[in-house]
Design a protein around this motif. Structure first.
Motif, PDB file in Angstrom:
ATOM      1  N   GLY A  15      -5.165  72.345  -7.142  1.00  0.00           N
ATOM      2  CA  GLY A  15      -6.646  72.316  -7.944  1.00  0.00           C
ATOM      3  C   GLY A  15      -7.079  73.653  -8.025  1.00  0.00           C
ATOM      4  O   GLY A  15      -7.912  73.753  -8.313  1.00  0.00           O
ATOM      5  N   GLY A  16      -6.162  74.536  -7.356  1.00  0.00           N
ATOM      6  CA  GLY A  16      -6.877  75.468  -7.147  1.00  0.00           C
ATOM      7  C   GLY A  16      -6.633  76.472  -8.891  1.00  0.00           C
ATOM      8  O   GLY A  16      -6.191  76.507  -9.520  1.00  0.00           O
ATOM      9  N   SER A  17      -7.203  78.079  -8.332  1.00  0.00           N
ATOM     10  CA  SER A  17      -6.955  78.789  -9.250  1.00  0.00           C
ATOM     11  C   SER A  17      -5.973  80.448  -8.960  1.00  0.00           C
ATOM     12  O   SER A  17      -6.617  80.585  -7.366  1.00  0.00           O
ATOM     13  CB  SER A  17      -8.114  79.412  -9.939  1.00  0.00           C
ATOM     14  OG  SER A  17      -8.895  77.750  -9.781  1.00  0.00           O
ATOM     15  N   LEU A  18      -5.331  81.239  -9.803  1.00  0.00           N
ATOM     16  CA  LEU A  18      -5.074  82.090 -10.259  1.00  0.00           C
ATOM     17  C   LEU A  18      -5.493  83.217 -11.142  1.00  0.00           C
ATOM     18  O   LEU A  18      -5.600  82.052 -12.128  1.00  0.00           O
ATOM     19  CB  LEU A  18      -3.774  81.940  -9.589  1.00  0.00           C
ATOM     20  CG  LEU A  18      -3.053  81.867  -7.986  1.00  0.00           C
ATOM     21  CD1 LEU A  18      -1.796  81.441  -8.354  1.00  0.00           C
ATOM     22  CD2 LEU A  18      -4.022  82.541  -7.496  1.00  0.00           C
ATOM     23  N   ARG A  19      -5.245  84.217 -11.258  1.00  0.00           N
ATOM     24  CA  ARG A  19      -5.601  85.139 -12.584  1.00  0.00           C
ATOM     25  C   ARG A  19      -5.066  85.886 -12.263  1.00  0.00           C
ATOM     26  O   ARG A  19      -4.549  86.842 -11.381  1.00  0.00           O
ATOM     27  CB  ARG A  19      -6.115  85.107 -12.136  1.00  0.00           C
ATOM     28  CG  ARG A  19      -7.367  86.563 -13.631  1.00  0.00           C
ATOM     29  CD  ARG A  19      -8.723  87.077 -13.723  1.00  0.00           C
ATOM     30  NE  ARG A  19      -9.040  87.664 -15.216  1.00  0.00           N
ATOM     31  CZ  ARG A  19      -9.452  88.839 -15.072  1.00  0.00           C
ATOM     32  NH1 ARG A  19      -9.776  90.122 -14.081  1.00  0.00           N
ATOM     33  NH2 ARG A  19      -9.957  88.645 -16.556  1.00  0.00           N
ATOM     34  N   LEU A  20      -3.895  85.353 -12.986  1.00  0.00           N
ATOM     35  CA  LEU A  20      -2.613  87.086 -13.856  1.00  0.00           C
ATOM     36  C   LEU A  20      -2.895  87.717 -14.328  1.00  0.00           C
ATOM     37  O   LEU A  20      -3.939  87.479 -15.489  1.00  0.00           O
ATOM     38  CB  LEU A  20      -1.439  86.524 -13.862  1.00  0.00           C
ATOM     39  CG  LEU A  20      -0.888  85.008 -13.438  1.00  0.00           C
ATOM     40  CD1 LEU A  20       0.431  84.907 -13.820  1.00  0.00           C
ATOM     41  CD2 LEU A  20      -0.804  85.514 -11.829  1.00  0.00           C
ATOM     42  N   SER A  21      -2.018  89.482 -13.992  1.00  0.00           N
ATOM     43  CA  SER A  21      -2.245  90.045 -14.845  1.00  0.00           C
ATOM     44  C   SER A  21      -1.600  91.267 -15.192  1.00  0.00           C
ATOM     45  O   SER A  21      -0.460  91.486 -14.637  1.00  0.00           O
ATOM     46  CB  SER A  21      -3.886  91.583 -14.045  1.00  0.00           C
ATOM     47  OG  SER A  21      -4.956  90.876 -14.067  1.00  0.00           O
ATOM     48  N   CYS A  22      -1.177  91.344 -16.339  1.00  0.00           N
ATOM     49  CA  CYS A  22      -0.355  92.596 -16.453  1.00  0.00           C
ATOM     50  C   CYS A  22      -0.682  93.822 -17.926  1.00  0.00           C
ATOM     51  O   CYS A  22      -1.160  93.344 -18.572  1.00  0.00           O
ATOM     52  CB  CYS A  22       0.604  91.449 -17.967  1.00  0.00           C
ATOM     53  SG  CYS A  22       2.634  92.709 -18.005  1.00  0.00           S
TER      54      CYS A  22
END
Length: 121
Positions: A15-22
């Motif tokens: 239910g949580g969130s993450l933000r990936l960057s590249c």
């Protein structure tokens, strides 16, 4: 030389969130499509989301409505906002950026090093 550096993975509860960057750097002439793929243990690498230079997007059915891909061309960076994460989203996530390779005189798909995303139930 071209380098892709990923960040943003980690451990999160269901239910949580993450933000990936590249972020792409180096000898970059032009960039075309950018995307995210993932590979779970014992499984093949699958497309998660891709975004074109014009901003058109395509998502895997399993992430539609939960994940959002975006890009910042000024920073040569692609992002993946992941919401409502599920345990089945657990995988190593790889970015892929189509960059013009001067030596090959064509677009070439470069891969990031991968970042682990683990979703606990």
């Amino acid at each position: 030389q071209v380098q892709l550096v990923e960040s943003g993975g980690g451990l999160v509860q269901s239910g949580g969130s993450l933000r990936l960057s590249c972020a792409a750097s180096g000898n970059i002439f032009s960039i075309d499509a950018m995307g995210w793929y993932r590979q779970a243990p014992g499984k093949q690498r699958d497309m998660v989301a891709v975004i074109s230079t014009g901003g058109s997007t395509n998502y895997a059915d399993s992430v539609k409505g939960r994940f959002t891909i975006s890009r910042d061309d000024a920073k040569n960076t692609v992002y993946l906002q992941m919401n409502s994460l599920k345990p089945e989203d657990t995988a190593v996530y790889y970015c892929n950026v189509q960059i013009f390779n001067v030596r090959l005189s064509k677009m070439y798909g470069y891969w990031g090093q991968g970042t682990q995303v683990t979703v606990s139930s």
